[in-house]
Design a protein around this motif. Structure first.
Motif, PDB file in Angstrom:
ATOM      1  N   UNK A   1       0.984  -1.183   0.196  1.00  0.00           N
ATOM      2  CA  UNK A   1       0.085   0.194   0.089  1.00  0.00           C
ATOM      3  C   UNK A   1       0.661   0.975   0.736  1.00  0.00           C
ATOM      4  N   UNK A   2       1.775   0.928   0.789  1.00  0.00           N
ATOM      5  CA  UNK A   2       2.853   2.529   0.806  1.00  0.00           C
ATOM      6  C   UNK A   2       3.630   2.663  -0.145  1.00  0.00           C
ATOM      7  N   UNK A   3       4.206   1.678  -1.184  1.00  0.00           N
ATOM      8  CA  UNK A   3       4.766   1.916  -2.178  1.00  0.00           C
ATOM      9  C   UNK A   3       3.759   1.687  -3.557  1.00  0.00           C
ATOM     10  N   UNK A   4       3.152   0.911  -3.743  1.00  0.00           N
ATOM     11  CA  UNK A   4       2.499   1.070  -4.213  1.00  0.00           C
ATOM     12  C   UNK A   4       3.414  -0.873  -5.611  1.00  0.00           C
ATOM     13  N   UNK A   5       4.224  -0.993  -4.940  1.00  0.00           N
ATOM     14  CA  UNK A   5       4.730  -2.488  -5.388  1.00  0.00           C
ATOM     15  C   UNK A   5       3.556  -3.260  -5.407  1.00  0.00           C
ATOM     16  N   UNK A   6       3.402  -3.925  -6.964  1.00  0.00           N
ATOM     17  CA  UNK A   6       2.472  -5.184  -6.867  1.00  0.00           C
ATOM     18  C   UNK A   6       3.370  -6.411  -6.837  1.00  0.00           C
ATOM     19  N   UNK A   7       2.860  -6.737  -5.242  1.00  0.00           N
ATOM     20  CA  UNK A   7       3.785  -9.154  -5.558  1.00  0.00           C
ATOM     21  C   UNK A   7       3.599 -10.133  -5.645  1.00  0.00           C
ATOM     22  N   UNK A   8       2.158  -9.716  -5.965  1.00  0.00           N
ATOM     23  CA  UNK A   8       2.050 -10.264  -7.341  1.00  0.00           C
ATOM     24  C   UNK A   8       0.257 -10.429  -8.057  1.00  0.00           C
ATOM     25  N   UNK A   9       0.883 -11.081  -9.243  1.00  0.00           N
ATOM     26  CA  UNK A   9      -0.580 -10.950  -9.893  1.00  0.00           C
ATOM     27  C   UNK A   9      -0.871 -11.904 -10.553  1.00  0.00           C
ATOM     28  N   UNK A  10      -1.775 -12.351 -10.188  1.00  0.00           N
ATOM     29  CA  UNK A  10      -2.045 -14.379 -10.805  1.00  0.00           C
ATOM     30  C   UNK A  10      -3.587 -13.590 -11.530  1.00  0.00           C
ATOM     31  N   UNK A  11      -4.197 -14.946 -12.635  1.00  0.00           N
ATOM     32  CA  UNK A  11      -5.849 -14.466 -12.933  1.00  0.00           C
ATOM     33  C   UNK A  11      -5.756 -16.210 -13.727  1.00  0.00           C
ATOM     34  N   UNK A  12      -6.973 -16.730 -14.149  1.00  0.00           N
ATOM     35  CA  UNK A  12      -7.262 -17.565 -14.694  1.00  0.00           C
ATOM     36  C   UNK A  12      -8.336 -16.753 -15.826  1.00  0.00           C
ATOM     37  N   UNK A  13      -8.584 -17.277 -16.993  1.00  0.00           N
ATOM     38  CA  UNK A  13      -9.348 -16.557 -17.409  1.00  0.00           C
ATOM     39  C   UNK A  13      -9.969 -18.236 -18.855  1.00  0.00           C
ATOM     40  N   UNK A  14     -10.804 -17.930 -18.451  1.00  0.00           N
ATOM     41  CA  UNK A  14     -11.116 -19.934 -18.703  1.00  0.00           C
ATOM     42  C   UNK A  14     -11.762 -19.984 -20.543  1.00  0.00           C
ATOM     43  N   UNK A  15     -12.495 -18.661 -21.042  1.00  0.00           N
ATOM     44  CA  UNK A  15     -12.350 -19.018 -21.995  1.00  0.00           C
ATOM     45  C   UNK A  15     -11.444 -18.020 -22.931  1.00  0.00           C
ATOM     46  N   UNK A  16     -10.628 -17.148 -22.340  1.00  0.00           N
ATOM     47  CA  UNK A  16      -9.416 -16.679 -23.675  1.00  0.00           C
ATOM     48  C   UNK A  16      -8.530 -16.573 -22.318  1.00  0.00           C
ATOM     49  N   UNK A  17      -7.683 -17.149 -22.816  1.00  0.00           N
ATOM     50  CA  UNK A  17      -6.175 -17.990 -22.041  1.00  0.00           C
ATOM     51  C   UNK A  17      -5.192 -16.283 -22.440  1.00  0.00           C
ATOM     52  N   UNK A  18      -5.344 -15.835 -23.109  1.00  0.00           N
ATOM     53  CA  UNK A  18      -4.515 -15.106 -23.328  1.00  0.00           C
ATOM     54  C   UNK A  18      -5.201 -13.522 -22.535  1.00  0.00           C
ATOM     55  N   UNK A  19      -6.099 -13.280 -21.830  1.00  0.00           N
ATOM     56  CA  UNK A  19      -7.085 -12.050 -21.046  1.00  0.00           C
ATOM     57  C   UNK A  19      -6.056 -12.248 -19.655  1.00  0.00           C
ATOM     58  N   UNK A  20      -6.504 -11.319 -19.382  1.00  0.00           N
ATOM     59  CA  UNK A  20      -5.711 -11.045 -17.871  1.00  0.00           C
ATOM     60  C   UNK A  20      -6.395 -10.318 -17.086  1.00  0.00           C
ATOM     61  N   UNK A  21      -7.831 -11.163 -16.414  1.00  0.00           N
ATOM     62  CA  UNK A  21      -8.924 -10.911 -16.136  1.00  0.00           C
ATOM     63  C   UNK A  21      -8.787  -9.798 -14.822  1.00  0.00           C
ATOM     64  N   UNK A  22      -6.899  -9.780 -14.229  1.00  0.00           N
ATOM     65  CA  UNK A  22      -6.764  -8.669 -13.208  1.00  0.00           C
ATOM     66  C   UNK A  22      -6.797  -6.920 -13.550  1.00  0.00           C
ATOM     67  N   UNK A  23      -7.252  -7.082 -14.654  1.00  0.00           N
ATOM     68  CA  UNK A  23      -7.058  -5.347 -15.465  1.00  0.00           C
ATOM     69  C   UNK A  23      -7.774  -5.275 -16.256  1.00  0.00           C
ATOM     70  N   UNK A  24      -9.430  -5.808 -15.839  1.00  0.00           N
ATOM     71  CA  UNK A  24     -10.177  -5.903 -16.650  1.00  0.00           C
ATOM     72  C   UNK A  24     -11.530  -5.475 -15.510  1.00  0.00           C
ATOM     73  N   UNK A  25     -12.602  -4.196 -16.413  1.00  0.00           N
ATOM     74  CA  UNK A  25     -12.733  -3.347 -15.344  1.00  0.00           C
ATOM     75  C   UNK A  25     -14.513  -3.847 -15.442  1.00  0.00           C
ATOM     76  N   UNK A  26     -14.442  -5.310 -15.990  1.00  0.00           N
ATOM     77  CA  UNK A  26     -15.925  -5.945 -16.442  1.00  0.00           C
ATOM     78  C   UNK A  26     -17.083  -6.706 -15.455  1.00  0.00           C
TER      79      UNK A  26
END
Length: 455
Positions: free
Chosen positions: A149-174
């Motif tokens: 929270x204090x530095x903004x460093x992303x320490x982990x980012x993991x995702x799964x999209x069953x229909x589109x393996x090339x998508x990153x739901x972490x960055x989607x606002x749907x």
């Protein structure tokens, strides 16, 4: 006697003649030697003149070649020039596909003649742990973001999209924000309207419905009274619906939504959707937005982590960052430092939000994930809080399941902000709150182990 005298004169004359010839020969020899010495003395001067002439000739040819190569007169280097880059140029260089569950914390890419090394902010142990814990079997989407929270460093980012393996739901606002928006409504009620956690509000009907009749100030034997803290922890929709209509209204909802980053560009290292909170002129819509009972308020999991971070970081929100520095052919061409983004609320308001978020874990909608078989609260060694959110999308038979929270180990200064989204399909798999708990335990267990080794 006369003969002897003549012979003596002839000998003297001969001697004189021979002496004069020897002297002349000596003079000639001396002049030759002196001339040679003068010639030798001039050699360094000749060499210097020759050197200057060579340099001038070489410089003239180099300048001539430069003019031919660049008519504008600019010097052209044969080697690729390594230049510093800005954040906009960084985004152009990054390939989002490289950051879908990366296992290596350094990404290597070649562009033109330059070899780039993108050093990420990811914690290698935590990143591997989070990726390995993804329960993909029954989920349409999974998105997990862990940040400092204090530095903004992303320490982990993991995702799964069953229909589109090339998508990153972490960055989607749907994804509908659901009850996570109650964090914003509660903050606005505390800061703009003077609410305290023990402020009581009345409501009628069920906790998780939102009928127009529940928004009226009806008082009868069926009326319930509940504190703001409990209403937040139990995610009581009619209470927050009434706060939206009776206390906040359109203007205040729009203001605090913007304060917390809705309807704004975040400015992340990778492309990320803008979270949106459209608010109409209809008062019922104000109730829907305030309690999260709508599908039009949408946000990204990255933004949800930032939402939680602002509570643990005294009302401040920093820009998230995934790239720490970039090197090209061994030279650092880009580096990032913590950068302030927003200050959604005052430190006083953030302090009053903390008991609301902690109660969600001890007596609210997330208590099951943070209690043992006997109902005793766990994670007692942590300053911890969070908010659940859930909403159904019946056409796709999906149940969106959110958890956004924060944690700080009481023996350490380090803090975490975590957001988890799971879009369950036919069956419910691992819940968002369970992911949060596992992440907190694993991260601080590793941090404590590292601290012990360093002693």
């Amino acid at each position: 006697m006369t003969i002897l005298f003549k012979r003596r004169n002839q000998k003297l004359k001969y001697v004189r003649q021979n002496s004069s010839a020897a002297w002349q020969r000596y003079q000639r020899r001396y002049k030759k030697i002196a001339a040679k010495r003068r010639s030798y003395a001039r050699i360094p001067g000749y060499l210097l003149i020759l050197l200057i002439a060579v340099l001038l000739l070489k410089g003239g040819l180099y300048l001539f070649e430069g003019v031919l190569a660049d008519p504008g007169g600019k010097e052209v280097s044969e080697e690729a020039e390594v230049k510093s880059i800005n954040r906009s140029e960084l985004r152009d260089l990054l390939d989002p596909a490289d950051f879908i569950n990366p296992q290596d914390t350094v990404i290597r890419k070649k562009y033109g003649d330059l070899q780039y090394r993108f050093h990420t902010t990811l914690d290698p142990d935590l990143q591997k742990s989070v990726v390995s814990m993804l329960d993909r079997k029954w989920a349409r989407h999974i998105a997990i973001v862990v940040m400092d929270p204090e530095t903004g460093r992303i320490l982990a980012m993991a995702s799964h999209d069953k229909k589109d393996s090339g998508a990153n739901p972490c960055l989607s606002a749907e994804f509908p924000a659901a009850s996570l928006f109650k964090i914003i409504a509660a903050a606005a009620a505390i800061e703009a309207c003077g609410f305290k956690p023990d402020r009581e509000i009345s409501f009628n009907g069920g906790k998780y419905t939102l009928y127009k009749s529940q928004l009226k100030d009806t008082q009868n034997k069926y009326t319930n009274r509940i504190t703001l803290e409990s209403a937040f922890a139990q995610s009581v929709n009619p209470v927050f619906g009434k706060i939206g209509i009776d206390h906040l209204g359109k203007e205040m909802l729009e203001k605090y939504a913007a304060n917390f980053g809705f309807n704004r560009e975040i400015g992340f290292d990778l492309p990320v959707d803008r979270s949106v909170a459209p608010i109409s002129e209809q008062s019922y819509n104000w109730a829907e937005v305030a309690c999260g009972f709508n599908r039009d308020t949408r946000m990204s999991p990255l933004h949800a982590a930032m939402l939680a971070s602002s509570v643990i970081y005294n009302g401040r929100m920093v820009k998230p960052r995934l790239i720490d520095r970039v090197a090209a052919d061994g030279k650092t061409v880009y580096s990032q430092k913590p950068e302030s983004f927003l200050r959604p609320v005052s430190p006083h308001t953030s302090r009053l939000l903390k008991p609301l978020m902690r109660t969600s874990l001890t007596r609210g909608t997330a208590r099951g994930a943070f209690s043992d078989a006997r109902g005793r609260a766990m994670l007692e060694n942590y300053e911890i809080g969070g908010k659940t959110g859930s909403i159904n999308y019946n056409p796709e038979h999906i149940r969106y399941d959110w958890f956004a929270g924060y944690a700080r180990h009481k023996e350490m200064k380090k803090k975490l902000a975590v957001s988890v989204l799971v879009a369950h399909e036919k069956y419910i798999g691992t819940r968002a709150s369970s992911y949060f708990r596992e992440i907190v335990e694993k991260y601080f267990r590793q941090q404590l182990k590292t601290a012990e080794l360093e002693k």
